[in-house]
Scaffold this motif. Structure first.
Motif, PDB file in Angstrom:
ATOM      1  N   UNK A  19       9.659  20.119  -7.491  1.00 25.63           N
ATOM      2  CA  UNK A  19       9.367  21.522  -7.787  1.00 25.63           C
ATOM      3  C   UNK A  19       9.769  22.417  -6.609  1.00 25.63           C
ATOM      4  N   UNK A  20      10.259  23.591  -6.917  1.00 25.18           N
ATOM      5  CA  UNK A  20      10.710  24.527  -5.885  1.00 25.18           C
ATOM      6  C   UNK A  20       9.577  24.865  -4.921  1.00 25.18           C
ATOM      7  N   UNK A  21       8.365  25.012  -5.428  1.00 28.84           N
ATOM      8  CA  UNK A  21       7.228  25.334  -4.557  1.00 28.84           C
ATOM      9  C   UNK A  21       6.967  24.194  -3.562  1.00 28.84           C
ATOM     10  N   UNK A  22       7.133  22.932  -4.010  1.00 31.33           N
ATOM     11  CA  UNK A  22       6.935  21.800  -3.109  1.00 31.33           C
ATOM     12  C   UNK A  22       8.030  21.786  -2.044  1.00 31.33           C
ATOM     13  N   UNK A  23       9.263  22.056  -2.444  1.00 28.20           N
ATOM     14  CA  UNK A  23      10.368  22.088  -1.482  1.00 28.20           C
ATOM     15  C   UNK A  23      10.152  23.170  -0.432  1.00 28.20           C
ATOM     16  N   UNK A  24       9.622  24.326  -0.857  1.00 23.57           N
ATOM     17  CA  UNK A  24       9.376  25.421   0.083  1.00 23.57           C
ATOM     18  C   UNK A  24       8.243  25.084   1.041  1.00 23.57           C
ATOM     19  N   UNK A  25       7.231  24.366   0.573  1.00 23.88           N
ATOM     20  CA  UNK A  25       6.113  24.015   1.455  1.00 23.88           C
ATOM     21  C   UNK A  25       6.439  22.809   2.349  1.00 23.88           C
ATOM     22  N   UNK A  26       7.498  22.080   2.037  1.00 19.45           N
ATOM     23  CA  UNK A  26       7.953  20.938   2.845  1.00 19.45           C
ATOM     24  C   UNK A  26       9.458  21.123   3.123  1.00 19.45           C
ATOM     25  N   UNK A  72      10.636  12.934   4.584  1.00 20.13           N
ATOM     26  CA  UNK A  72      10.115  12.237   3.417  1.00 20.13           C
ATOM     27  C   UNK A  72       8.839  12.848   2.890  1.00 20.13           C
ATOM     28  N   UNK A  73       8.181  12.129   2.010  1.00 22.92           N
ATOM     29  CA  UNK A  73       6.919  12.574   1.433  1.00 22.92           C
ATOM     30  C   UNK A  73       5.776  12.069   2.296  1.00 22.92           C
ATOM     31  N   UNK A  74       4.824  12.935   2.632  1.00 22.40           N
ATOM     32  CA  UNK A  74       3.695  12.506   3.462  1.00 22.40           C
ATOM     33  C   UNK A  74       2.883  11.389   2.805  1.00 22.40           C
ATOM     34  N   UNK A  75       2.119  10.694   3.603  1.00 20.68           N
ATOM     35  CA  UNK A  75       1.257   9.617   3.119  1.00 20.68           C
ATOM     36  C   UNK A  75       0.320  10.136   2.037  1.00 20.68           C
ATOM     37  N   UNK A  76       0.253   9.413   0.928  1.00 21.98           N
ATOM     38  CA  UNK A  76      -0.652   9.769  -0.158  1.00 21.98           C
ATOM     39  C   UNK A  76      -0.236  10.950  -1.009  1.00 21.98           C
ATOM     40  N   UNK A  77       0.911  11.538  -0.739  1.00 21.10           N
ATOM     41  CA  UNK A  77       1.345  12.753  -1.450  1.00 21.10           C
ATOM     42  C   UNK A  77       1.517  12.491  -2.947  1.00 21.10           C
ATOM     43  N   UNK A  78       0.961  13.388  -3.751  1.00 23.45           N
ATOM     44  CA  UNK A  78       1.134  13.353  -5.205  1.00 23.45           C
ATOM     45  C   UNK A  78       1.994  14.543  -5.581  1.00 23.45           C
ATOM     46  N   UNK A  79       3.077  14.272  -6.286  1.00 27.68           N
ATOM     47  CA  UNK A  79       4.018  15.328  -6.678  1.00 27.68           C
ATOM     48  C   UNK A  79       4.048  15.407  -8.198  1.00 27.68           C
ATOM     49  N   UNK A  80       3.878  16.615  -8.715  1.00 23.87           N
ATOM     50  CA  UNK A  80       3.949  16.845 -10.156  1.00 23.87           C
ATOM     51  C   UNK A  80       5.169  17.710 -10.431  1.00 23.87           C
ATOM     52  N   UNK A 125      18.588  13.775  -8.123  1.00 20.38           N
ATOM     53  CA  UNK A 125      18.296  13.673  -6.694  1.00 20.38           C
ATOM     54  C   UNK A 125      17.010  14.449  -6.410  1.00 20.38           C
ATOM     55  N   UNK A 126      16.351  14.181  -5.276  1.00 27.17           N
ATOM     56  CA  UNK A 126      15.102  14.889  -4.978  1.00 27.17           C
ATOM     57  C   UNK A 126      15.207  16.411  -5.066  1.00 27.17           C
ATOM     58  N   UNK A 127      16.301  16.991  -4.595  1.00 23.50           N
ATOM     59  CA  UNK A 127      16.462  18.453  -4.686  1.00 23.50           C
ATOM     60  C   UNK A 127      16.464  18.944  -6.134  1.00 23.50           C
ATOM     61  N   UNK A 128      16.836  18.072  -7.074  1.00 23.49           N
ATOM     62  CA  UNK A 128      16.902  18.459  -8.484  1.00 23.49           C
ATOM     63  C   UNK A 128      15.566  18.282  -9.206  1.00 23.49           C
ATOM     64  N   UNK A 129      14.768  17.279  -8.814  1.00 24.61           N
ATOM     65  CA  UNK A 129      13.540  17.043  -9.549  1.00 24.61           C
ATOM     66  C   UNK A 129      12.276  17.550  -8.861  1.00 24.61           C
TER      67      UNK A 129
END
Length: 172
Positions: A128-135, A142-150, A122-126
Motif C-alpha cells: 500500500x502507498x501509505x505503508x511505503x510512505x511510512x517506511x 525490509x519489513x520490521x519484525x512482526x510487521x503485518x501488511x494489509x 514486486x513489493x513496490x506494486x503490491x
C-alpha cells in the motif's frame, strides 16, 4: 573462542535469521532469551568491527494470514466491468528481525485447477502507498519484525476464472 566470535561475525546474515524466534508465540522462552543474547553480542561485534546490515530473504518468515478475492462491482454498484475484482491480502513477518519483502504471485485457475493467468507483483506494486510512505527505505531495510501488511490489489479476472492462489517468492 576468537575463531567462534569471528565465525559468527562473518556468517551473521545467515545465522541470525536461522536462529531468530517467531513473533507469533510458537518459539519457546529459552530460544527467545538465547536469541536476545546473540543479538546483543552481534551488536557489540558490529560496533567494534563494522557490519553490513541488510535484510535477508527467508520464506519461513512470511505468513499469509488471509487472502480474499471479491468482485469490485459488488461494492461499486456495477460501475466497473464484471471481471474486475479486488484481492485483499494480509501478510506478516513472523521473525524477530527485519526480512526482505517478497514478491507476490497470484495464480488464477479455472474449475479444473488449470492455471489461466499468473501475476507477479514486486513489493513496490503490491505494498500500500501509505505503508511505503511510512517506511521510505523498505527496499533497503525490509519489513520490521512482526510487521503485518494489509494490501488491496485490483485484478482483472479471465472470463472463466474459478479459483486463485497467492504465494510469496523472491526473484532470482
Amino acid at each position: 573462542m576468537l575463531l567462534l566470535v569471528f565465525g559468527e561475525h562473518l556468517s551473521r546474515n545467515a545465522l541470525l535469521p536461522a536462529l531468530a524466534p517467531r513473533i507469533d508465540g510458537t518459539s519457546n522462552s529459552f530460544s527467545v532469551a538465547a536469541f536476545s543474547l546473540l543479538q546483543r553480542i552481534d551488536e557489540k561485534l558490529c560496533s567494534a568491527l563494522g557490519c553490513f546490515n541488510r535484510p535477508v530473504s527467508d520464506f519461513a518468515a512470511w505468513k499469509i494470514t488471509s487472502a480474499t478475492l471479491s468482485p469490485e462491482n459488488a461494492r461499486e454498484g456495477l460501475k466497473k466491468p464484471a471481471n474486475q475484482s479486488i484481492l485483499q491480502v494480509e501478510i506478516q513477518n513472523r521473525l524477530a528481525i527485519p526480512i526482505l519483502l517478497p514478491n507476490l504471485e497470484i495464480s488464477l485457475t479455472d474449475a479444473e485447477e488449470s492455471e489461466l493467468k499468473s501475476i507477479e507483483l514486486a513489493p513496490k506494486e503490491w505494498l500500500p502507498q501509505s505503508w511505503q510512505e511510512s517506511h521510505p527505505d523498505f527496499s533497503k531495510f525490509g519489513a520490521p519484525a512482526g510487521e503485518i501488511i494489509q494490501a488491496e490489489l485490483p485484478i482483472t479476472l479471465p472470463p472463466n476464472a474459478a479459483g486463485y492462489r497467492v504465494r510469496i517468492l523472491y526473484p532470482q
